[in-house]
Design a protein around this motif. Structure first.
Motif, PDB file in Angstrom:
ATOM      1  N   UNK A 303       7.333   1.616  -1.693  1.00  0.00           N
ATOM      2  CA  UNK A 303       6.884   2.238  -0.455  1.00  0.00           C
ATOM      3  C   UNK A 303       5.389   2.558  -0.514  1.00  0.00           C
ATOM      4  N   UNK A 304       4.935   3.045  -1.653  1.00  0.00           N
ATOM      5  CA  UNK A 304       3.510   3.341  -1.810  1.00  0.00           C
ATOM      6  C   UNK A 304       2.674   2.065  -1.687  1.00  0.00           C
ATOM      7  N   UNK A 305       3.134   0.999  -2.307  1.00  0.00           N
ATOM      8  CA  UNK A 305       2.418  -0.277  -2.222  1.00  0.00           C
ATOM      9  C   UNK A 305       2.435  -0.810  -0.790  1.00  0.00           C
ATOM     10  N   UNK A 306       3.564  -0.654  -0.103  1.00  0.00           N
ATOM     11  CA  UNK A 306       3.660  -1.133   1.282  1.00  0.00           C
ATOM     12  C   UNK A 306       2.693  -0.370   2.190  1.00  0.00           C
ATOM     13  N   UNK A 307       2.635   0.934   2.018  1.00  0.00           N
ATOM     14  CA  UNK A 307       1.718   1.742   2.822  1.00  0.00           C
ATOM     15  C   UNK A 307       0.267   1.354   2.554  1.00  0.00           C
ATOM     16  N   UNK A 308      -0.071   1.208   1.256  1.00  0.00           N
ATOM     17  CA  UNK A 308      -1.447   0.857   0.915  1.00  0.00           C
ATOM     18  C   UNK A 308      -1.797  -0.528   1.444  1.00  0.00           C
ATOM     19  N   UNK A 309      -0.876  -1.475   1.330  1.00  0.00           N
ATOM     20  CA  UNK A 309      -1.149  -2.829   1.806  1.00  0.00           C
ATOM     21  C   UNK A 309      -1.355  -2.853   3.319  1.00  0.00           C
ATOM     22  N   UNK A 316      -9.316  -4.728   6.030  1.00  0.00           N
ATOM     23  CA  UNK A 316      -9.968  -5.894   5.451  1.00  0.00           C
ATOM     24  C   UNK A 316      -9.751  -7.181   6.233  1.00  0.00           C
ATOM     25  N   UNK A 317      -8.683  -7.240   7.031  1.00  0.00           N
ATOM     26  CA  UNK A 317      -8.381  -8.490   7.729  1.00  0.00           C
ATOM     27  C   UNK A 317      -9.441  -8.796   8.779  1.00  0.00           C
ATOM     28  N   UNK A 318      -9.467 -10.062   9.211  1.00  0.00           N
ATOM     29  CA  UNK A 318     -10.371 -10.451  10.297  1.00  0.00           C
ATOM     30  C   UNK A 318     -10.025  -9.656  11.549  1.00  0.00           C
ATOM     31  N   UNK A 319     -11.061  -9.384  12.349  1.00  0.00           N
ATOM     32  CA  UNK A 319     -10.850  -8.556  13.531  1.00  0.00           C
ATOM     33  C   UNK A 319      -9.842  -9.178  14.496  1.00  0.00           C
ATOM     34  N   UNK A 320      -9.889 -10.494  14.637  1.00  0.00           N
ATOM     35  CA  UNK A 320      -8.943 -11.111  15.576  1.00  0.00           C
ATOM     36  C   UNK A 320      -7.508 -10.983  15.087  1.00  0.00           C
ATOM     37  N   UNK A 321      -7.339 -10.946  13.737  1.00  0.00           N
ATOM     38  CA  UNK A 321      -5.997 -10.778  13.201  1.00  0.00           C
ATOM     39  C   UNK A 321      -5.428  -9.390  13.479  1.00  0.00           C
TER      40      UNK A 321
END
Length: 797
Positions: A303-309, A316-321
């Motif tokens: 759950x901690x990894x899912x929240x952080x991801x 970090x993702x592209x703005x359009x994404x």
């Protein structure tokens, strides 16, 4: 015989009519020109904006709970660094355990020891023998003649302790200060500590002095042997020789007191400070790494990894994404909002005509959506309740406030928004629609409180069963998944029952908020013991009987066209309550031969007659009648003409004295101010009111004559435009006429005419002067005596 072929001209005309009918568009221009449409549009625009923001915020929250079986697999989408919390916590835990515990010196005990030892020579300097020393001092120091002589020699000529003695005591107290004496419980806790060092803190005139010492140097004051051994060593190191050393040893070992106490606050602060200096351990999840797989139980680490991801992906993702899904949500919300507004505009005039109602509905739906999102984000374990219960609750309110079709349509569209917000599958939407359908089906009419209770039970059972079915379809078949399915089913069923209990509790406030009256309230209002009805019975009994007849006619007529018969009945009971203020001016309450209108001009009589509508509205507000009944009072005459006094005024104008002809009055001057009926029930009450008054004054009310007058009055009201705003169709109007005719005929049925001198219900043939009926003399005749129908109808208004 073959049918006659259609002529070319007729065929062409029919085809053109069909094509025109197919091409006929929705009159959007007419809708946009309606009053208040601007405010309504703003309401729905605000609804779309609020829901878009709410849905996007909720979708970006990790709505998962530890221990839940996952329905799908999730993987890392972007590379990032993440603190390994379990490893970091383990490091910090180890540091905390290794941090020395803090002990604070009890300076009062140390000062007491030092003071008693320094002053001991001077205290015993005047004693000649051991018996001259106070008993408690002898026992505390266990004095002997040898130790007494040695102590007396430690006194200077001035009577004060010698410098050598004072310095020896100082050295002893110095060593004792950094050799802590602890009580048994504190010493036992310290021996269980992982740390081998303790921190001693002593308050001095120069400030706080600290020193780390091995924990094994702490002495248990309840261990007499160990205490004596340690104290002897300290006494020797301080320079005390025999026999004085025995007296000093007795002072330190007889009734010893701990010189240090454990300081939990300082220890915790020191441990936190040390733990904060520990550098966190970091891990670097690689893109594509599986966070959890379908069928896995969600662990705290996952759950901690899912929240952080999720957070890192948004950053970090592209703005359009990031923005393309958000815009897609906005598009979906816009489509649902257009569907809501369009349905209200096309099929719900009560919402379309009043922006306030549109705002109320939009606020209700947005509020329930907010509750759904908040509850799911606050406690993901209740996601099934958050998805179903608020939507079902909104549907129940809409059923009560409007009708079943509106509630079903709005509830289904609300369910779309809920599933988008919580990212739920189609199975959850099917569950929501099922709960909505059961509520709508069960709440066709709320005539008693048990209806809501039954609705809650049936809805709860349906939601529980539906949850099991949907879960078995969507979830992996594992033991943990089955256990979770049972829990979710129980939660969903509880949510359905909770909705009914909540609605039952707040039902009066719901009616006031939406300005409606449920059947439960209407049943209470039809009770003759209601204060307003009792006043009407006492002040205007004729009007009350007239209202009862109109209510019976209206109920039968409303039920014949599937309208609300109970509402028509109760509305008819209260439609003429305004007459109780001046009952003697209305024909049904007048004593035969006495008519107060004979002394009034037609214009003044008109004010009295028309005024009963205004008086009725004031009484309705005073007695807190539901707003739905107000329309019966204000519109049961619509804008009809008060014919009797209008004709009387025209006659008076034509036959003015002196041969002069006055200007005749205009029709508009002798019409009720309105409004016209806007509902079928009020339109039915208008017709039944006129029909009952006319039939009461009709000579020989046979079925055929009753039907003729009912149809005549219905046609007259129709041609006068009184039904234009009520959505009555001609077919429904014909059905109403037939139902009113049947009911009115049963009221004015024929009765047996008894010969002169025969009293019905009294035995005949035995008493003097009483003639019994003869065979063949029995015949039917009408019960009511003929009156001047036109005058009675006119005076009744």
């Amino acid at each position: 015989m073959a049918p006659e072929p259609q002529k070319p001209g007729t065929r062409i005309l029919s085809e053109e009519i069909r094509r025109a009918a197919k091409r006929r568009p929705v009159d959007l221009g007419g809708l946009m020109r309606q009053p208040g449409i601007g405010l309504t549009v703003l309401v729905w625009v605000a609804f779309a904006v609020v829901c878009t923001v709410l849905l996007n915020i909720t979708r970006e929250q990790p709505i998962l709970s530890v221990g839940r079986v996952m329905n799908e697999t999730a993987a890392v989408r972007v590379g990032f660094e993440l603190e390994d919390r379990p490893a970091t916590d383990e490091d910090r835990k180890s540091v905390r355990q290794q941090t020395p515990r803090v002990y604070v010196a009890d300076t009062a005990v140390l000062m007491d020891i030092q003071g008693s030892l320094v002053n001991l020579p001077r205290t015993v300097s005047t004693a000649e023998t051991i018996d001259d020393v106070a008993k408690e001092i002898r026992e505390q120091f266990r004095l002997t003649p040898e130790s007494l002589a040695a102590l007396k020699s430690a006194v200077s000529e001035a009577g004060a302790p010698s410098e050598a003695w004072t310095m020896a005591v100082g050295r002893l107290v110095e060593r004792l200060t950094w050799r802590p004496l602890l009580d048994q419980q504190t010493w036992q806790r310290e021996t269980q500590s992982f740390n081998k060092m303790i921190e001693l803190r002593v308050s001095t005139t120069d400030g706080l002095e600290r020193r780390l010492v091995p924990s094994n140097e702490a002495v248990n004051i309840d261990d007499g042997a160990k205490l004596a051994e340690t104290m002897r060593a300290l006494i020797r190191e301080a320079g005390f020789a025999a026999p004085v050393s025995s007296a000093v040893l007795s002072r330190l070992t007889v009734l010893p007191r701990p010189t240090y106490r454990f300081d939990q606050t300082a220890t915790t602060a020191r441990q936190n400070e040390a733990a904060a200096k520990v550098a966190p351990r970091m891990i670097k999840p690689a893109p594509g790494q599986v966070i959890f797989a379908r069928g896995d139980r969600l662990t705290p680490n996952a759950l901690e990894l899912y929240r952080a991801e999720k957070s890192e992906y948004l950053a970090r993702a592209e703005r359009w994404q990031v923005w393309l899904p958000r815009l897609s949500v906005a598009g979906a919300v816009t489509a649902v909002t257009l569907a809501l507004a369009g349905y209200a505009a096309l099929f719900c005039p009560r919402i379309r005509r009043r922006p306030g109602r549109a705002a109320g509905v939009a606020g209700l739906l947005a509020g329930m959506l907010l509750v759904t999102c908040w509850l799911a984000a606050a406690d993901p374990r209740l996601v099934i309740v958050a998805a179903v219960a608020p939507t079902v609750f909104a549907t129940v309110l809409l059923v009560i406030a409007y009708d079943q079709r509106v509630a079903l349509a709005f509830g289904c569209l609300q369910g779309v928004l809920v599933c988008i917000a919580l990212e739920e599958p189609i199975g959850t939407y099917a569950l929501i629609v099922t709960g909505i359908g059961v509520c709508v089906w069960m709440l066709k009419e709320v005539r008693d409180r048990s209806t809501l209770v039954k609705m809650g039970v049936v809805t709860g059972l349906t939601l529980a069963g539906g949850t099991i079915v949907v879960s078995l379809i969507d979830r992996p078949m594992t033991t943990a998944s089955l256990e979770q399915t049972v829990r979710d089913a129980a939660l969903a069923g509880s949510g359905g029952v909770l909705v009914s209990m909540l609605v039952l509790f707040i039902l009066p406030w719901i009616e006031r908020a939406f300005g409606v009256a449920t059947s439960l309230t209407l049943i209470e209002l039809r009770d003759p013991k209601q204060p307003l009805l009792r006043e009407l019975q006492q002040r205007a009994p004729g009007t009350y009987n007239h209202s009862l007849n109109v209510a019976s006619l209206g109920e039968a007529a409303a039920e014949s066209i599937k309208a609300n018969g109970l509402l028509a009945y109760v509305g008819a009971l209260y439609h003429d309550v305004g007459k109780m203020n001046k009952p003697e001016y209305f024909v049904e309450n007048q004593t035969p031969g006495l008519n107060k209108h004979d002394k009034l001009s037609p214009a003044m009589s008109l004010l009295v007659i028309v005024g009963h509508v205004k008086d009725g509205m004031e009484l309705a507000r005073e007695f807190n009648l539901p707003k739905g009944l107000h329309h019966f009072i204000e519109a049961h005459h619509g804008t009809t003409l008060v014919e009797y006094f209008f004709n009387r005024a025209r006659k008076m104008a034509a036959g003015a004295p002196g041969g002069e002809t006055q200007e005749p009055p205009q029709e508009i001057e002798y019409r009720y101010p309105g409004p016209k009926p806007r509902t079928k029930e009020v339109a039915i009450t208008m017709l039944c009111d006129a029909v009952e008054s006319a039939a009461r004054s009709m000579p020989n009310p046979t079925p055929s004559r009753i039907e003729a007058i009912v149809r005549a009055l219905a046609t007259k009201r129709l041609m006068d435009g009184q039904f234009d705003d009520s959505d009555l169709t001609l077919r429904e109007l014909n059905t109403i006429v037939e139902a009113v005719t049947r009911t009115l005929t049963s009221i004015y049925h024929g009765r047996i005419a008894y010969p002169d001198g025969v009293v019905p219900g009294v035995a005949t043939g035995g008493g003097p002067g009483v003639a019994g009926p003869k065979t063949g003399d029995v015949r039917l005749q009408e019960a009511d005596q003929p009156t001047r129908a036109g005058e009675a109808v006119g005076r009744a208004g």
